[in-house]
Design an enzyme around this catalytic site. Structure first.
Site, short mmCIF file in Angstrom:
data_model
loop_
_atom_site.label_atom_id
_atom_site.label_comp_id
_atom_site.label_asym_id
_atom_site.label_seq_id
_atom_site.Cartn_x
_atom_site.Cartn_y
_atom_site.Cartn_z
N ASP A 34 -79.43 -49.72 23.33
CA ASP A 34 -79.37 -48.30 23.68
C ASP A 34 -78.54 -47.45 22.72
O ASP A 34 -77.60 -47.93 22.09
CB ASP A 34 -78.87 -48.09 25.12
CG ASP A 34 -77.57 -48.82 25.44
OD1 ASP A 34 -77.31 -49.88 24.83
OD2 ASP A 34 -76.81 -48.32 26.29
N GLU A 41 -76.25 -51.08 27.50
CA GLU A 41 -74.87 -51.57 27.40
C GLU A 41 -73.89 -50.43 27.63
O GLU A 41 -72.85 -50.61 28.26
CB GLU A 41 -74.62 -52.22 26.03
CG GLU A 41 -73.27 -52.91 25.92
CD GLU A 41 -72.12 -51.97 25.68
OE1 GLU A 41 -71.02 -52.23 26.22
OE2 GLU A 41 -72.30 -50.96 25.00
ZN ZN Z 1 -70.59 -48.11 22.61
ZN ZN Z 2 -71.71 -50.78 21.59
#
Ligand code: ZN
Ligand code: ZN
Length: 419
Positions: A80, A147
């Site tokens: 991401d 994440e």
């Molecule tokens: Zn980050």
């Molecule tokens: Zn990261």
């Protein structure tokens, strides 16, 4: 297979995936929106011969290569981008926009370098296919969503990850950061801080500002709570341990002569050891409830976990093994210990759920010349843009070369040599 030939193969592959890196960098996607990225990943690793499963934990993609008897090694990358408007001035800079979870139109950028992670893992997936005659075991390449959201790894686990793919014996991964490109950094034991975000709602009883006796003032309740929360680190955490408790938001009221009904606090907590984290979270709950009780609140406060990243603990034995392999491959001058990182990571959810050890290292991405100059002049913070900065711009080479080689070398350390 010698580490020299792994490094040579990694560099050859890096030349071929440079364009993929630029494409991913120019087309970042927000957490759980990584549809384009996941599609590219699935196509690439499918073409390499991996058995591909898509849609694990919404947009997660996993490739499995069964190559004889031996251990199962999991290599992980996150996919991401962040709600940051890019200001690097690179010719492959992102101009992408997206809608954040609050509904705002935002610029989107790979400001944390997850595009480096995806590219390196696709490169290592290829290197390990091409060298499959030299090793035996099962290789899992896992591309994780969200994440930055703190929930992507756990969402994959909760979506039945280890019922759908072989459970790993070791989990390995890397995060690009502001060390010189060409360098890797390993740290044993607790390494990345646990991070928790809590939202606390305090309930009072509103009324006219001239008649406080008829109210329960949530602003006074909030003020007492904020002050008392600051005693947790100073009075309840040992001097040899460390933690942070910050109140980042405090919202209440609309007008000076109205006592409001509620107050909300936004808390951020950092810690490195689970016993410290548990103590701090428990103390926050105790203090919030006790201050509400002391104020005569008409209703119990609500405490909601907004984000939770566990502390990332690198297994000492496995870290020593991987560090030794890196020193053999790269030379001791290219392997260092970066110490504790105050940032947080959720890769530990993948190893904890598998009951497997984890080794997660830092991959240098900064221009070595600029790094040396900034270090010498004490201007690291100003001159070397770090992760999440709108100017974060990893040097493509030799960052990709080193990242592909590091993943491959670490995996081969566990995969059995073919007799
Ligand atoms: Zn980050
Ligand atoms: Zn990261």
């Amino acid at each position: 297979m010698s580490s020299q030939s792994v490094s040579a193969s990694a560099s050859a592959i890096a030349s071929e995936v440079e364009d993929l890196y630029r494409d991913l960098h120019a087309n970042p996607e927000l957490s759980f929106e990584e549809h384009r990225t996941a599609g590219i990943v699935a196509d690439r690793i499918g073409a390499l011969g991996y058995r591909v499963t898509t849609g694990i934990g919404r947009t997660g993609v996993v490739g499995v290569l069964e190559n004889g008897d031996g251990p199962t090694v999991l290599l992980r990358a996150d996919m991401d981008g962040l709600p940051v408007t890019e200001e690097t001035g690179l010719d492959y800079a992102s101009t992408a926009r997206g809608i954040d979870p609050d509904g705002n139109d935002v610029g989107v950028m790979h400001a944390c370098g997850h595009d480096v992670h995806v590219t390196c893992l696709i490169g290592a997936a290829r290197l390990l296919v091409e060298t499959r005659d030299t090793w035996s075991g099962t290789l899992v390449v896992l591309f994780q969503p969200a994440e930055e959201h703190g929930g992507g790894a756990q969402e994959m686990v909760d979506d039945g990850l280890y019922g759908r793919i072989p459970t790993p014996d070791i989990v390995l991964g890397q995060h690009v950061g502001p060390l010189p490109a060409g360098v890797v950094g390993t740290h044993s034991g607790p390494s990345f801080a646990a991070a928790d975000a809590l939202e606390v709602t305090l309930y009072g009883q509103g009324g006219h500002g001239s008649r406080p006796q008829s109210t329960v003032d949530p602003i006074v309740m909030a003020a007492a709570t904020v002050m008392r929360l600051q005693t947790i680190v100073s009075r309840e955490v040992a001097g040899t341990d460390t933690a942070v408790v910050s109140v980042g938001t405090l919202h209440s009221g609309t007008k000076s002569n109205i006592i409001p009904d509620t107050a909300t606090l936004g808390l951020s907590i950092r810690s490195y050891e689970s016993h410290v984290r548990d103590r701090v979270i428990g103390s926050i709950e105790r203090i919030v409830r006790a201050e509400a009780l002391a104020s005569g609140a008409p209703k119990d406060p609500e405490i909601v976990s907004i984000e939770s990243y566990p502390v990332l603990v690198n297994d000492p034995e496995a870290t020593a093994t991987v560090t030794g392999a890196f020193v053999d491959a790269f030379g001791a001058q290219r392997v260092l210990d970066p110490g504790l990182v105050t940032g947080s990571e959720d890769v530990g959810n993948l190893s904890t759920a598998a009951g497997a050890p984890l080794v997660y290292w830092i991959l240098g991405g900064a221009d070595p010349v600029a790094f040396a100059e900034a270090f010498a002049s004490g201007r690291m913070e100003q001159d070397i843009p770090g992760n999440h900065s709108s100017k974060f711009a990893p040097l493509i080479r030799p960052t990709l070369d080193t990242g592909i080689a590091a993943l491959s070398i670490a995996a081969l350390e566990y995969l059995l040599p073919r007799p």
